[in-house]
Design a protein around this motif. Structure first.
Motif, short mmCIF file in Angstrom:
data_model
loop_
_atom_site.label_atom_id
_atom_site.label_comp_id
_atom_site.label_asym_id
_atom_site.label_seq_id
_atom_site.Cartn_x
_atom_site.Cartn_y
_atom_site.Cartn_z
N ALA A 69 0.72 -0.99 0.16
CA ALA A 69 -0.30 0.09 0.19
C ALA A 69 0.54 1.42 0.05
O ALA A 69 1.70 1.37 0.62
CB ALA A 69 -1.08 -0.01 1.10
N SER A 70 0.64 2.52 -0.83
CA SER A 70 1.35 3.10 -0.97
C SER A 70 0.13 4.35 -1.15
O SER A 70 -0.40 4.77 -1.69
CB SER A 70 2.04 3.08 -2.00
N LEU A 71 1.22 5.97 -0.50
CA LEU A 71 0.22 7.33 -1.34
C LEU A 71 0.28 7.72 -2.14
O LEU A 71 -0.34 8.47 -3.32
CB LEU A 71 1.24 7.78 -0.05
N LEU A 72 0.99 6.77 -3.45
CA LEU A 72 1.25 7.30 -4.40
C LEU A 72 -0.05 6.20 -5.43
O LEU A 72 -0.02 6.40 -6.61
CB LEU A 72 2.65 6.87 -5.06
N ASP A 73 -0.33 5.29 -5.02
CA ASP A 73 -1.11 4.79 -5.62
C ASP A 73 -2.98 4.97 -5.75
O ASP A 73 -3.55 6.25 -4.93
CB ASP A 73 -2.56 3.54 -4.74
N ASP A 74 -3.54 5.13 -6.91
CA ASP A 74 -4.50 5.90 -6.92
C ASP A 74 -5.83 5.94 -5.53
O ASP A 74 -6.44 5.43 -5.33
CB ASP A 74 -5.51 5.45 -8.57
N PRO A 75 -5.94 6.65 -5.01
CA PRO A 75 -6.74 6.81 -3.99
C PRO A 75 -8.33 6.76 -3.75
O PRO A 75 -9.41 6.66 -3.10
CB PRO A 75 -6.09 8.15 -2.93
N ALA A 76 -8.81 7.07 -4.96
CA ALA A 76 -10.12 6.73 -5.41
C ALA A 76 -10.91 5.35 -4.66
O ALA A 76 -10.56 4.65 -4.55
CB ALA A 76 -10.86 6.36 -7.32
N GLY A 77 -12.27 5.63 -3.75
CA GLY A 77 -12.79 5.06 -2.66
C GLY A 77 -11.44 4.43 -1.71
O GLY A 77 -12.17 4.04 -0.58
N GLY A 78 -10.43 4.91 -1.52
CA GLY A 78 -9.90 5.29 -0.33
C GLY A 78 -10.76 5.96 1.04
O GLY A 78 -11.79 5.75 1.25
N PHE A 79 -9.36 6.00 1.98
CA PHE A 79 -9.49 6.75 3.53
C PHE A 79 -8.73 7.75 3.35
O PHE A 79 -7.59 8.38 2.55
CB PHE A 79 -10.08 5.37 4.49
N GLU A 80 -9.49 8.58 4.51
CA GLU A 80 -8.44 9.67 4.64
C GLU A 80 -7.32 9.39 6.16
O GLU A 80 -8.02 8.60 6.88
CB GLU A 80 -9.70 10.63 5.27
#
Length: 204
Positions: free
Chosen positions: A174-185
């Motif tokens: 898991a990375s902050l560079l991944d597409d955050p669509a549908g992710g969490f804060e």
């Protein structure tokens, strides 16, 4: 009867089914073994995983759906050189900061190395990894006040951002560079701010 551990996980160190599974998982490789292990993960393993011994003398709850956990189940080891580095370079009473704890293997090794007079701070943004690391700390009798888990990510500035949920098959990637669509804060903290908030003046 079915061998169980805390949280209802099958304990591979205990009688009958557990010992048989561990012997197979750590037995000789064969062309179909990966498919068999995945099938066991779907049909035999409890959803939360099984408890198994791994190097260096650690017990972890693991599930073969995750790539790293599958490696640990089949070989009993992961990143042995990194773990040896921690053991060789940490001493009782040290304070250590770990960025990203996954299921807690490195966390357990570091906590044992610094002992009850030391301190370990683990920073992990993924909720599922935090839950598994917390369980594995307790499994190794390390649910102690000198081990702190912080639900955040380290960055070069204090901020709030969004992060994608970890993939089931490879949670540690898991990375902050991944597409955050549908992710969490998730909170971003600088190492300086985090250590100041934790009352730490220096590491080690």
């Amino acid at each position: 009867g079915r061998a169980t551990a805390a949280g209802g996980a099958l304990d591979l160190e205990r009688p009958a089914l557990g010992r048989a599974l561990l012997r197979y998982l750590r037995g000789p490789e064969h062309p179909a073994k990966l498919r068999v292990v995945r099938a066991l993960g779907r049909w035999i393993f409890p959803p939360e995983g099984v408890v198994a011994p791994v190097e260096p003398g650690v017990r972890l709850r693991l599930h073969p759906r995750d790539w790293i956990e599958s490696v640990l189940l089949r070989t009993g080891r992961y990143e042995p050189l990194t773990l040896r580095f921690l053991i060789a370079n940490l001493a009782p009473g040290d304070t250590v900061l770990l960025a990203g704890v996954h299921i807690g293997l490195h966390l357990v090794v570091a906590a044992r190395a610094v002992g009850p007079r030391g301190r370990v701070i683990g920073v992990e943004p993924q909720p599922a990894s935090l839950r598994r690391a917390t369980f594995n700390l307790a499994l190794n009798d390390l649910d102690a006040p000198n081990v702190t888990l912080v639900p955040a990510a380290l960055g070069d500035a204090t901020a709030t951002t969004r992060m994608a949920w970890a993939r089931t098959e490879h949670a540690a990637a898991a990375s902050l560079l991944d597409d955050p669509a549908g992710g969490f804060e998730v909170r971003l903290l600088t190492a300086h701010e985090l250590l100041a908030h934790q009352g730490v003046e220096r590491l080690r």
